[in-house]
Scaffold this active site. Sequence first.
Site, PDB file in Angstrom:
ATOM      1  N   MET A  92       2.490  -9.709  -7.960  1.00 41.74           N
ATOM      2  CA  MET A  92       2.247 -10.329  -6.661  1.00 41.74           C
ATOM      3  C   MET A  92       3.483 -10.916  -5.983  1.00 41.74           C
ATOM      4  SD  MET A  92      -0.807  -9.535  -6.299  1.00 41.74           S
ATOM      5  CE  MET A  92      -1.373 -10.444  -4.864  1.00 41.74           C
ATOM      6  N   HIS A 111      -1.339   0.627  -4.893  1.00 41.21           N
ATOM      7  CA  HIS A 111      -1.924  -0.210  -3.834  1.00 41.21           C
ATOM      8  C   HIS A 111      -3.333   0.317  -3.519  1.00 41.21           C
ATOM      9  CE1 HIS A 111      -2.037  -2.895  -0.427  1.00 41.21           C
ATOM     10  NE2 HIS A 111      -2.555  -1.899   0.272  1.00 41.21           N
ATOM     11  N   ASP A 147       4.738  -2.493   0.418  1.00 39.13           N
ATOM     12  CA  ASP A 147       3.759  -1.403   0.478  1.00 39.13           C
ATOM     13  C   ASP A 147       4.195  -0.274   1.418  1.00 39.13           C
ATOM     14  OD1 ASP A 147       2.147  -2.879  -1.246  1.00 39.13           O
ATOM     15  OD2 ASP A 147       1.054  -3.831   0.379  1.00 39.13           O
TER      16      ASP A 147
HETATM   17  C1  GRF Z   1      -5.026  -3.478  -8.018  1.00 35.42           C
HETATM   18  O1  GRF Z   1      -6.046  -3.308  -7.089  1.00 35.42           O
HETATM   19  C2  GRF Z   1      -3.721  -2.903  -7.505  1.00 35.42           C
HETATM   20  O2  GRF Z   1      -3.899  -1.780  -6.705  1.00 35.42           O
HETATM   21  C3  GRF Z   1      -3.171  -4.054  -6.691  1.00 35.42           C
HETATM   22  O3  GRF Z   1      -3.508  -5.202  -7.438  1.00 35.42           O
HETATM   23  C4  GRF Z   1      -4.669  -4.948  -8.223  1.00 35.42           C
HETATM   24  C5  GRF Z   1      -4.311  -5.259  -9.637  1.00 35.42           C
HETATM   25  O4  GRF Z   1      -5.412  -5.123 -10.505  1.00 35.42           O
HETATM   26  N1  GRF Z   1      -1.769  -3.883  -6.461  1.00 35.42           N
HETATM   27  P1  GRF Z   1      -5.180  -5.079 -12.064  1.00 35.42           P
HETATM   28  O5  GRF Z   1      -4.445  -6.382 -12.435  1.00 35.42           O
HETATM   29  O6  GRF Z   1      -4.375  -3.877 -12.389  1.00 35.42           O
HETATM   30  O7  GRF Z   1      -6.551  -5.050 -12.662  1.00 35.42           O
END
Ligand code: GRF
Length: 203
Positions: A92, A111, A147
């Site tokens: 993040m 994404h 992105d």
């Molecule tokens: C996913 O939806 C990914 O596409 C986005 O963040 C989310 C992460 O989910 N970037 P996880 O931690 O892999 O379950």
Amino acid sequence: MSECVIGILASGRGSNMKALLAACASGEIPARVAVVLSDKEQAGALATARAQGVDAVWLNPKDHGTREAYDRALVAELRARGVTLVCLAGYMKLVSKAFIEPFQNRILNIHPSLLPSFPGLNAQQQALDYGVKLAGCTVHLVELAMDAGPIVMQTAVPVEDNDTGDTLSARVLEQEHRLYVAAVKAFAEGRVTVDGRRVSVRP
Ligand code: GRF
């Protein structure tokens, strides 16, 4: 071809990380995951990785003054383990030049939308609110702009009339796991060519 060594960055629950770990462990992806790094001490991804015997490291952003300094620390961790391919999986934090330059065209992100539509947070809800009939997910190379890097692979997921953010997100997530494995497999097998914004993947 040289060995593909993967480093994964994750801030959350880590389901995409889990899919990549499983595919590497089964041999579907011819690579090994050398480390999972996180900016969040409590990330589920770290606990899951440790439970599977994978080196998992929390790097506290507060220990590094600037984003660049933090990114240099990340790069040092990755380099120390010989990482050749970096996978962001629900990471993040925005990354800086200090992170991107050492791994040019070797950083992937997943994404949950058909980019360039709906970048940023809550992409599935953005798609639903807009009223699109096809949602989906994208694996792309990481550049400075969020992105926005060259697209490697995409999968479309039809929106249903009774979808909520949660139901749509769940169906997109299933496809994310498949798509990320397919894209990382292609990189590990040396089947990917990048020409500007156009990425081709040989069968
Ligand atoms: C996913 O939806 C990914 O596409 C986005 O963040 C989310 C992460 O989910 N970037 P996880 O931690 O892999 O379950």
